[in-house]
Design an enzyme around this catalytic site. Structure first.
Site, PDB file in Angstrom:
ATOM      1  CB  CYS A   1      -1.559   6.866   1.558  1.00 36.88           C
ATOM      2  SG  CYS A   1      -3.131   5.962   2.089  1.00 36.88           S
TER       3      CYS A   1
ATOM      4  CD  GLU B   1      -2.867  -1.309   0.160  1.00 37.22           C
ATOM      5  OE1 GLU B   1      -3.085  -0.363  -0.507  1.00 37.22           O
ATOM      6  OE2 GLU B   1      -3.830  -1.935   0.854  1.00 37.22           O
TER       7      GLU B   1
HETATM    8  P1  NAP Z   1       8.646   5.356   4.449  1.00 32.68           P
HETATM    9  O1  NAP Z   1       9.270   6.189   5.064  1.00 32.68           O
HETATM   10  O2  NAP Z   1       8.222   4.297   3.214  1.00 32.68           O
HETATM   11  O3  NAP Z   1       8.252   4.054   5.929  1.00 32.68           O
HETATM   12  C1  NAP Z   1       7.527   3.461   5.757  1.00 32.68           C
HETATM   13  C2  NAP Z   1       8.002   1.614   6.588  1.00 32.68           C
HETATM   14  O4  NAP Z   1       9.153   1.568   5.887  1.00 32.68           O
HETATM   15  C3  NAP Z   1       8.670   2.866   8.140  1.00 32.68           C
HETATM   16  O5  NAP Z   1       8.508   1.391   9.157  1.00 32.68           O
HETATM   17  C4  NAP Z   1      10.142   2.768   8.135  1.00 32.68           C
HETATM   18  O6  NAP Z   1      10.826   2.105   8.930  1.00 32.68           O
HETATM   19  C5  NAP Z   1      10.483   1.476   6.991  1.00 32.68           C
HETATM   20  N1  NAP Z   1      12.092   1.375   6.225  1.00 32.68           N
HETATM   21  C6  NAP Z   1      12.273   2.817   6.039  1.00 32.68           C
HETATM   22  N2  NAP Z   1      13.128   2.985   5.039  1.00 32.68           N
HETATM   23  C7  NAP Z   1      13.166   1.684   4.480  1.00 32.68           C
HETATM   24  C8  NAP Z   1      14.171  -0.016   4.054  1.00 32.68           C
HETATM   25  N3  NAP Z   1      15.330   1.270   3.428  1.00 32.68           N
HETATM   26  N4  NAP Z   1      13.168  -1.076   3.885  1.00 32.68           N
HETATM   27  C9  NAP Z   1      12.637  -1.674   4.619  1.00 32.68           C
HETATM   28  N5  NAP Z   1      11.640  -0.596   5.410  1.00 32.68           N
HETATM   29  C10 NAP Z   1      11.654   0.893   5.417  1.00 32.68           C
HETATM   30  O7  NAP Z   1       6.884   5.890   4.568  1.00 32.68           O
HETATM   31  P2  NAP Z   1       5.905   7.488   6.170  1.00 32.68           P
HETATM   32  O8  NAP Z   1       7.089   8.309   5.537  1.00 32.68           O
HETATM   33  O9  NAP Z   1       6.962   6.302   6.726  1.00 32.68           O
HETATM   34  O10 NAP Z   1       4.473   7.584   5.443  1.00 32.68           O
HETATM   35  C11 NAP Z   1       4.666   8.166   3.750  1.00 32.68           C
HETATM   36  C12 NAP Z   1       4.428   7.440   3.435  1.00 32.68           C
HETATM   37  O11 NAP Z   1       3.345   6.168   3.221  1.00 32.68           O
HETATM   38  C13 NAP Z   1       3.453   7.965   2.320  1.00 32.68           C
HETATM   39  O12 NAP Z   1       4.240   8.231   0.509  1.00 32.68           O
HETATM   40  C14 NAP Z   1       2.139   7.541   1.682  1.00 32.68           C
HETATM   41  O13 NAP Z   1       1.421   8.020   1.224  1.00 32.68           O
HETATM   42  C15 NAP Z   1       2.144   5.977   2.402  1.00 32.68           C
HETATM   43  N6  NAP Z   1       0.821   5.536   3.067  1.00 32.68           N
HETATM   44  C16 NAP Z   1       0.382   4.269   2.341  1.00 32.68           C
HETATM   45  C17 NAP Z   1      -0.908   4.338   2.183  1.00 32.68           C
HETATM   46  C18 NAP Z   1      -1.114   3.276   1.901  1.00 32.68           C
HETATM   47  O14 NAP Z   1      -3.079   2.318   2.750  1.00 32.68           O
HETATM   48  N7  NAP Z   1      -1.634   2.853   0.712  1.00 32.68           N
HETATM   49  C19 NAP Z   1      -1.376   4.904   4.101  1.00 32.68           C
HETATM   50  C20 NAP Z   1      -0.582   5.883   4.639  1.00 32.68           C
HETATM   51  C21 NAP Z   1       1.124   6.296   3.834  1.00 32.68           C
HETATM   52  P3  NAP Z   1      11.471   3.880   9.815  1.00 32.68           P
HETATM   53  O15 NAP Z   1      10.745   4.569  10.692  1.00 32.68           O
HETATM   54  O16 NAP Z   1      11.980   2.898  10.865  1.00 32.68           O
HETATM   55  O17 NAP Z   1      12.600   4.674   9.082  1.00 32.68           O
END
Ligand code: NAP
Length: 457
Positions: free
Chosen positions: A261, A227
């Site tokens: 999102c 997602e």
């Molecule tokens: P993110 O930076 O992608 O982080 C999400 C998760 O991934 C966190 O637990 C993060 O851990 C982990 N992570 C970071 N780098 C990683 C890597 N290299 N390998 C594996 N895991 C890793 O996203 P965010 O800034 O938290 O959230 C915002 C984004 O999420 C937006 O793009 C939004 O659109 C999307 N989102 C989508 C949905 C949906 O249902 N489609 C819902 C909500 C949000 P750390 O915090 O430890 O880095």
């Protein structure tokens, strides 16, 4: 160290040592043991545990909401709503689980052929901070009712939420090990995916990280649901109820401080009604009260991190430099906290930054178009395909147009929202697979065909 930080005050709330290898090992082993016993219980015996989780969430909603607000800055009332929605989700799957998991008869040449739904095992959930309870519980309820266990790697800025959810499971009396929070950074995720005990992965987060998780899961040949990001269009056609659309637009863009999102991000409006929509949208947005998210009067809180505010500001500034007109906002609010003014940009064209990139914060872009056909073309002119909102009084036409929109969901005359009863997910760069409803539940089951021949006597 993993730091819990209040983005509305810049205060450090707590610090946690990340889990060491030996702790991870011990937790995964316990989770695996717990899952095997849980799978053997059967769905009827699992249901009361989900109901108890719902009850515990409702009974403690203010306490959990406060933790959410303190760690990521959303208004308390929105956080209470988030906790209540988690409870509803557990109730929904407790109610529907037996029907969704019932054997599904198939017609074939066999004496009997059917599908049965077996659990996969341990599902790794890598989750974001923006709905720190809902994102996790949305995935957890169907995963658990199907006989799986969940291992959570939560975003590093919401460790207290992760621990509070682990505690919730304990308080609700759910067998230990079925919900395990690992306090680890993103760099640990590939190793977890490769671990033999992890059967599948569900990820909610940004598109670049989704790509990295997909390749790790691909290398390990493990099922994944992704997602990812979105740049949802909010299309207002000339025959729409413009005032109703504008009122909903305020909520669709600015709730959760725009950090969703499925926030509406691009407001694509037919010329004939564009000025009316703009005026009503600006008027509604001016009524938002940005401030301390713990105060009841605040309807918009702070963004979750200062760095996210910087990134949003760069996108707003770039879009203005490219020729967009700033109608309101456009500035960080001085003082402590990551507050940003609710911002509306008009005269945005599809090539500008705010239309091309995901804007993850309180900034709306209005794009004016000459026809419904152009509106759909502009709506689809994005790498993303999560949700879309479409406003028109002609429902037959709106439903016809909805088929032309590249999105996982189209909401006609309403804002895009997740609902346990409806499948949720995206297409294109917004990911694949579905959460919620029966489809979300079946994602983390082994859909097994059982073929029975005649008994020869
Ligand atoms: P993110 O930076 O992608 O982080 C999400 C998760 O991934 C966190 O637990 C993060 O851990 C982990 N992570 C970071 N780098 C990683 C890597 N290299 N390998 C594996 N895991 C890793 O996203 P965010 O800034 O938290 O959230 C915002 C984004 O999420 C937006 O793009 C939004 O659109 C999307 N989102 C989508 C949905 C949906 O249902 N489609 C819902 C909500 C949000 P750390 O915090 O430890 O880095």
């Amino acid at each position: 160290m993993i730091t819990s930080f209040n983005p509305a005050t810049d205060e450090v709330l707590a610090q946690f040592e990340p889990h060491q290898d030996s702790q991870i090992e011990q937790r995964l082993a316990a989770a695996q043991r717990a899952q095997k016993a849980w799978a053997a219980l059967g769905v009827e015996a699992r249901r009361p545990h989900l109901l108890k989780l719902a009850q515990t969430l409702r009974a403690n909603k203010e306490r959990y909401a406060r933790i959410i607000t303190l760690e990521m800055g959303k208004p308390l009332a929105e956080a209470v709503g988030e906790v209540e929605k988690c409870a509803w989700n557990f109730e929904y799957y407790a109610e529907q689980g037996p029907a969704f998991l019932a054997d599904y008869p198939m017609v074939s040449a066999a004496t009997d052929s059917r599908l049965v739904y077996d659990p996969l095992g341990l599902v790794l959930a890598v989750m974001p901070w923006n709905y720190p309870f809902w994102q996790v519980m949305r995935a957890a309820a169907p995963i658990l009712i199907s006989g799986n266990a969940i291992v959570l790697k939560h975003a590093s800025n919401v460790p207290q939420c992760a621990l509070a959810m682990e505690e919730l499971f304990r308080e609700a009396g759910v067998p230990e090990g079925l919900f395990t929070a690992l306090l680890v950074g993103g760099s640990e995720v590939d190793r977890l995916i490769a671990d033999d005990r992890i059967a599948a992965v569900t990820f909610t987060g940004s598109t670049p990280v989704g790509r990295s998780i997909a390749s790790a899961a691909g290398r390990a040949l493990k099922k994944q649901v992704l997602e990812l990001g979105g740049s949802d269009p909010f299309v207002v056609l000339a025959d729409a109820d413009v005032e109703a659309a504008a009122a909903v637009a305020v909520k669709a863009r600015f709730s959760n401080t725009g950090q969703s999102c499925i926030s509406a991000k691009r407001f694509i409006v037919e010329h004939a009604v564009a000025d009316r929509f703009r005026d009503a949208f600006v008027e509604g947005t001016r009524k938002l009260v940005t401030g301390d998210p713990l105060q009841a009067a605040s309807t918009m809180g702070s963004m979750a991190r200062r760095q996210l505010r910087e990134e949003l500001h760069v996108q707003v500034q770039a879009t203005i430099a490219q020729g967009a007109k700033l109608l309101m906002g456009g500035r960080a609010i001085e003082g402590p906290g990551a507050f940003y003014e609710p911002t509306i940009l008009d005269q945005v064209s599809p090539q500008m930054t705010a239309a091309r990139e995901e804007t993850f914060g309180p900034a709306a872009a209005i794009l004016r178009v000459g026809s419904a056909e152009e509106a759909i073309a502009v709506a689809n002119d994005t790498p993303f395909g999560l949700g879309a909102s479409l406003w028109s009084r002609d429902l037959d036409r709106a439903r016809r147009l909805s088929r032309l929109v590249d999105a996982g969901a189209v909401f006609i005359n309403g804002m895009v929202a997740s609902d346990p009863r409806l499948p949720f997910g995206g297409t294109k760069q917004s990911g694949y697979g579905r959460e919620l409803a029966h489809l979300g539940l079946h994602e983390f089951t082994n859909i097994k065909t059982v073929w029975t021949g005649p008994v020869r006597t």
